[in-house]
Write an enzyme that holds these catalytic residues in place. Structure first.
Site, PDB file in Angstrom:
ATOM      1  N   GLU A 273       0.841  -1.200   0.000  1.00 64.54           N
ATOM      2  CA  GLU A 273       0.000   0.000   0.000  1.00 64.54           C
ATOM      3  C   GLU A 273       0.878   1.253   0.000  1.00 64.54           C
ATOM      4  O   GLU A 273       1.842   1.345   0.774  1.00 64.54           O
ATOM      5  CB  GLU A 273      -0.891  -0.034   1.246  1.00 64.54           C
ATOM      6  CG  GLU A 273      -1.699   1.212   1.504  1.00 64.54           C
ATOM      7  CD  GLU A 273      -2.376   1.169   2.868  1.00 64.54           C
ATOM      8  OE1 GLU A 273      -3.290   1.976   3.083  1.00 64.54           O
ATOM      9  OE2 GLU A 273      -2.000   0.326   3.710  1.00 64.54           O
ATOM     10  N   LYS A 338      -9.569   2.176  -3.022  1.00 59.87           N
ATOM     11  CA  LYS A 338     -10.024   1.597  -1.758  1.00 59.87           C
ATOM     12  C   LYS A 338     -11.446   2.065  -1.452  1.00 59.87           C
ATOM     13  O   LYS A 338     -11.750   3.255  -1.508  1.00 59.87           O
ATOM     14  CB  LYS A 338      -9.065   2.001  -0.632  1.00 59.87           C
ATOM     15  CG  LYS A 338      -9.334   1.302   0.687  1.00 59.87           C
ATOM     16  CD  LYS A 338      -8.265   1.664   1.718  1.00 59.87           C
ATOM     17  CE  LYS A 338      -8.472   0.893   3.013  1.00 59.87           C
ATOM     18  NZ  LYS A 338      -7.449   1.242   4.031  1.00 59.87           N
ATOM     19  N   CYS A 388      -5.207  -3.043   2.735  1.00 63.50           N
ATOM     20  CA  CYS A 388      -5.057  -3.007   4.192  1.00 63.50           C
ATOM     21  C   CYS A 388      -6.314  -3.471   4.916  1.00 63.50           C
ATOM     22  O   CYS A 388      -6.689  -4.629   4.886  1.00 63.50           O
ATOM     23  CB  CYS A 388      -4.631  -1.597   4.621  1.00 63.50           C
ATOM     24  SG  CYS A 388      -4.017  -1.521   6.322  1.00 63.50           S
TER      25      CYS A 388
END
Length: 516
Positions: A273, A338, A388
């Site tokens: 990330e 995301k 994540c």
């Protein structure tokens, strides 16, 4: 309150129940990674169930459940202090208080489960066992849903190994949580003092049946190999968090990951990330050009973690936490933004700007990606990325797979857990990823900045992993899998509906009993 000789024993009993409940909660946390003692999770929950049975009232059950949760979460999420104080420069007393208050909030959910199971089933027996399992499932689901959800350390995660893991592809992690709670209630009933030996037979058989069915389900092939294995390279740069957003650190990180990418070809290369912690168009030419040339020359597909931007309807630019995919020979970039953002990390909850301002971290409100996004093509294979914190939400990954035009046959998670130092948070995150493989019947690739970088097989077993806090590249081969598990098809709905039906029937029985 006027204290009398009658109230003193009840007060002492209340404190003793709370103390035992908190101790059981700590033991419950010890069942999770890095230890993976699934049996201890059931034993600890059995201790809570015994307290509910022996308590004199619903109130005492609630206190026992709340104390259990407080011990569980204080022992399990203390690493949040590291991100707030060590890396966020928040004053230590405030950071410590924030962790305690958060644990107090999270403890409300096991308190709810304990109170519900006692109030809807006043007497010990089958109804209370079923109510405990159903209420536990519902409380865990609520914790993972309310206020965007925080399902970290949910009970089901302790069972990535053991007989209950077989339930994951059928009813998901929350269903596993219910199976664990039901098993714990049966165990506590089996061990109840003074029970005649003959009456122990039924809970024993039921306990063996739950474990036996789970073991049997683990041998069912819900998915199947789809194509030939693909070679992968997962990069772990170990860039110190304190320099990740400094100018010199940003430049050093980008050149580090450039060199790691072009060192050797593979079918798929994945960075962590925000390995490139700038807007994609701001990556300098001496970094971007060698990567593009390498991809075209070697046929390597590359997933880069970087910051994206997008225009809002109002005009200003919003930023996204994104993965960008390079396909060899194509100038068109794949992009994944995301979707499930982290409170206080990627967006500021209403009324908490003052709290975020106490930390010296470059935080802001990121733009949320679409719930369903296309998969990334690697030859005939399809890759579903998440970033994540997103892999905590199995329902969202299952929903993506069942709605994608071309369902992915490999899952990829890109993370940066350097915010939490070298703590058990890294082990817990790896265990969460293993549960996603069990639920979906697909391998999971984890590329992280400091760990845990790993290849997880479709069975949920760890094929290979890098040492933590060490720069390195994990090279291996992964077998893609296709097909839809029952959990992918239906998500959490079957388990939730069953739990609500159990609690609804119990509530109806309890109401009729009171009117007689």
């Amino acid at each position: 309150m006027r204290v009398t000789t009658a109230t003193l024993p009840r007060t002492r009993q209340g404190w003793s129940y709370a103390t035992i409940g908190a101790a059981c909660g700590v033991l419950h946390m010890l069942a999770f990674a890095p230890r993976d003692w699934w049996w201890l999770e059931i034993a600890a929950l059995a201790g809570l169930y015994a307290l509910i049975e022996r308590g004199a009232s619903v109130r005492q059950a609630i206190v026992s459940g709340w104390a259990f949760g407080l011990g569980w979460f204080l022992a399990g999420i203390w690493w949040l202090y590291v991100s707030m104080h060590t890396y966020g420069a928040m004053p230590a007393p405030i950071a410590g208080l924030a962790v305690v208050l958060f644990a107090i909030y999270l403890a409300l959910f096991p308190a709810l489960a304990a109170g519900l199971s006692r109030s809807l089933a006043p007497r010990p027996g089958v109804r209370r066992i079923l109510c405990f399992a159903a209420a536990w499932l519902l409380s865990e689901w609520l914790r993972g849903t309310l206020f965007t959800g925080f399902p970290w350390l949910a009970s089901g995660y302790a069972h990535t190994d053991g007989p209950l893991a077989g339930y994951a592809p059928v009813v998901g992690m929350y269903g596993v949580s219910a199976a664990a709670a039901g098993s714990a209630a049966l165990l506590a009933t089996l061990c109840r003092p003074g029970m005649p030996l003959a009456r122990r037979l039924m809970p024993l058989l039921a306990l063996l049946a739950v474990g036996g069915l789970g073991s049997g389900l683990s041998h069912v092939a819900w998915t199947h190999p789809s194509h030939q294995p693909i070679s992968v390279r997962l990069l772990q740069g170990d860039v110190p968090q304190e320099m990740k957003f400094e100018r010199s650190g940003v430049e050093q990180a980008m050149r580090l990951y450039r060199d790691m990418i072009v060192a050797k070809p593979a079918d798929l290369i994945v960075t962590p990330e925000t390995a490139f912690p700038v807007l994609l168009q701001q990556i300098p030419d001496d970094v971007a050009t060698p990567i593009r040339t390498f991809a075209d020359a070697t046929g390597s597909h590359i997933l880069l973690g970087a910051v994206g931007d997008t225009l809002t309807p109002q005009g200003p630019t919003d930023f996204t936490n994104s993965l960008f995919g390079l396909n060899p020979g194509s100038q068109t970039l794949y992009r994944y933004d995301k979707h499930h953002l982290v409170p206080f990390g990627e967006f500021v909850p209403f009324g908490f700007r003052w709290f975020v301002d106490l930390m010296k971290i470059p935080l802001g409100d990121f733009h949320r990606g679409d719930a369903i996004q296309p998969s990334f093509a690697v030859g005939p294979n399809r890759i579903a990325g998440d970033i994540c914190y997103e892999d905590l939400f199995g329902e969202e990954i299952a929903r993506t797979l069942r709605h994608q035009a071309e369902p992915a046959d490999v899952l990829v998670n890109a993370s940066n857990l350097a915010w939490f130092g070298n703590t058990i948070a890294l082990d817990q995150h790896l265990q969460i990823a293993r549960m996603r493989s069990l639920e979906t019947g697909r391998p999971m690739l984890m590329a992280t900045n400091t760990g845990a970088t790993a290849i997880i097989e479709a069975s949920g077993q760890i094929q290979a992993a890098l040492p933590r806090e060490t720069p390195g590249v994990l090279e291996g081969s992964v077998q893609p899998y296709a097909g839809l598990t029952p959990y992918i098809r239906l998500g959490n709905w079957p388990a939730l509906i069953l739990a609500v039906l159990v609690l609804g029937c119990a509530a109806g029985i309890a109401k009729r009993s009171k009117t007689r």
